[in-house]
Structure formats: structure tokens, C-alpha cells
Design a protein around this motif. Structure first.
Motif, short mmCIF file in Angstrom:
data_model
loop_
_atom_site.label_atom_id
_atom_site.label_comp_id
_atom_site.label_asym_id
_atom_site.label_seq_id
_atom_site.Cartn_x
_atom_site.Cartn_y
_atom_site.Cartn_z
N MET A 1 64.70 -2.28 -36.50
CA MET A 1 64.72 -3.06 -35.27
C MET A 1 65.51 -2.31 -34.21
N VAL A 2 65.00 -2.33 -33.01
CA VAL A 2 65.65 -1.69 -31.88
C VAL A 2 66.65 -2.67 -31.26
N PRO A 3 67.88 -2.23 -31.03
CA PRO A 3 68.84 -3.14 -30.39
C PRO A 3 68.33 -3.60 -29.02
N VAL A 4 68.67 -4.81 -28.64
CA VAL A 4 68.20 -5.40 -27.38
C VAL A 4 68.59 -4.53 -26.19
N SER A 5 69.79 -3.97 -26.20
CA SER A 5 70.22 -3.13 -25.08
C SER A 5 69.33 -1.91 -24.93
N VAL A 6 68.90 -1.32 -26.04
CA VAL A 6 68.01 -0.16 -26.00
C VAL A 6 66.61 -0.60 -25.57
N LEU A 7 66.15 -1.72 -26.11
CA LEU A 7 64.84 -2.27 -25.74
C LEU A 7 64.76 -2.46 -24.23
N CYS A 8 65.75 -3.14 -23.67
CA CYS A 8 65.75 -3.40 -22.22
C CYS A 8 65.86 -2.11 -21.42
N ASN A 9 66.63 -1.15 -21.91
CA ASN A 9 66.76 0.12 -21.22
C ASN A 9 65.40 0.84 -21.16
N ILE A 10 64.66 0.83 -22.25
CA ILE A 10 63.34 1.46 -22.28
C ILE A 10 62.40 0.75 -21.31
N VAL A 11 62.40 -0.57 -21.33
CA VAL A 11 61.55 -1.34 -20.42
C VAL A 11 61.90 -1.02 -18.98
N GLU A 12 63.17 -1.08 -18.65
CA GLU A 12 63.61 -0.85 -17.26
C GLU A 12 63.27 0.55 -16.78
N SER A 13 63.47 1.55 -17.62
CA SER A 13 63.18 2.92 -17.20
C SER A 13 61.67 3.17 -17.11
N GLY A 14 60.88 2.36 -17.79
CA GLY A 14 59.43 2.53 -17.76
C GLY A 14 58.78 2.14 -16.44
N PHE A 15 59.51 1.50 -15.56
CA PHE A 15 58.95 1.07 -14.28
C PHE A 15 59.46 1.89 -13.09
N GLU A 16 60.28 2.88 -13.36
CA GLU A 16 60.79 3.71 -12.26
C GLU A 16 59.63 4.34 -11.51
N PRO A 17 59.65 4.44 -10.21
CA PRO A 17 60.78 4.29 -9.30
C PRO A 17 61.02 2.85 -8.84
N GLU A 21 64.60 -5.36 -13.95
CA GLU A 21 65.68 -6.04 -14.66
C GLU A 21 65.09 -6.73 -15.88
N CYS A 22 65.58 -6.38 -17.04
CA CYS A 22 65.14 -6.96 -18.30
C CYS A 22 66.31 -7.69 -18.92
N THR A 23 66.12 -8.97 -19.21
CA THR A 23 67.18 -9.75 -19.86
C THR A 23 66.60 -10.43 -21.09
N GLU A 24 67.47 -10.70 -22.05
CA GLU A 24 67.06 -11.31 -23.30
C GLU A 24 67.92 -12.52 -23.59
N SER A 25 67.27 -13.56 -24.09
CA SER A 25 67.99 -14.75 -24.53
C SER A 25 67.25 -15.34 -25.72
#
Length: 79
Positions: A1-17, A21-25
């Protein structure tokens, strides 16, 4: 399993430029993609389960599908 912080980082960087903002609850993601210059919301999606996003490949494929959908939407709504 990928940690949530890494998951959100990958998602957020995938939309550059664009700005993303990716949040999890409670195992559910909310993803908001905006134009950093205008502030216009390009994509807002919530209720995305993290259950299937268990590898970097799965996350990258998911981001690719969202980007493809965004591009299709732009073509659909452009004059």
C-alpha cells in the motif's frame, strides 16, 4: 500500500503546471485542480476510494484517466 502522503503527492504532481490539491479523509480522496493564474477550477472530484490506488502504477493510470477526461471536456465545451 502506498502511504496517503505519497499518493497525494503523485496525484498533485500529475497535473502540473496546473495547481492541484489532494486531500484524504477516511480512505476517500478529494481532488481539486485549478488554473494557478485565473483560479478557475478545472476539475473537482470527491468520493474517490483509495482502495484501488495501491501502487504507483495504479495512481499514475488514474491521473492519466482524469487528465484525458479534462481534455475531452475542454474540447466539448470550447466554442
Amino acid at each position: 500500500m502506498v502511504p496517503v502522503s505519497v499518493l497525494c503527492n503523485i496525484v498533485e504532481s500529475g497535473f502540473e503546471p496546473l495547481s492541484c490539491e489532494c486531500t484524504e479523509s477516511l480512505g476517500v480522496l478529494r481532488i481539486e485542480v485549478c488554473d494557478p493564474v485565473t483560479g478557475r477550477v478545472e476539475l473537482l472530484i470527491s468520493g474517490v476510494s483509495t482502495a484501488e490506488l495501491t501502487s504507483v502504477r495504479a495512481i499514475s493510470d488514474f491521473v492519466g484517466k482524469l487528465r484525458t477526461g479534462m481534455k475531452a471536456g475542454r474540447r466539448t465545451f470550447s466554442g
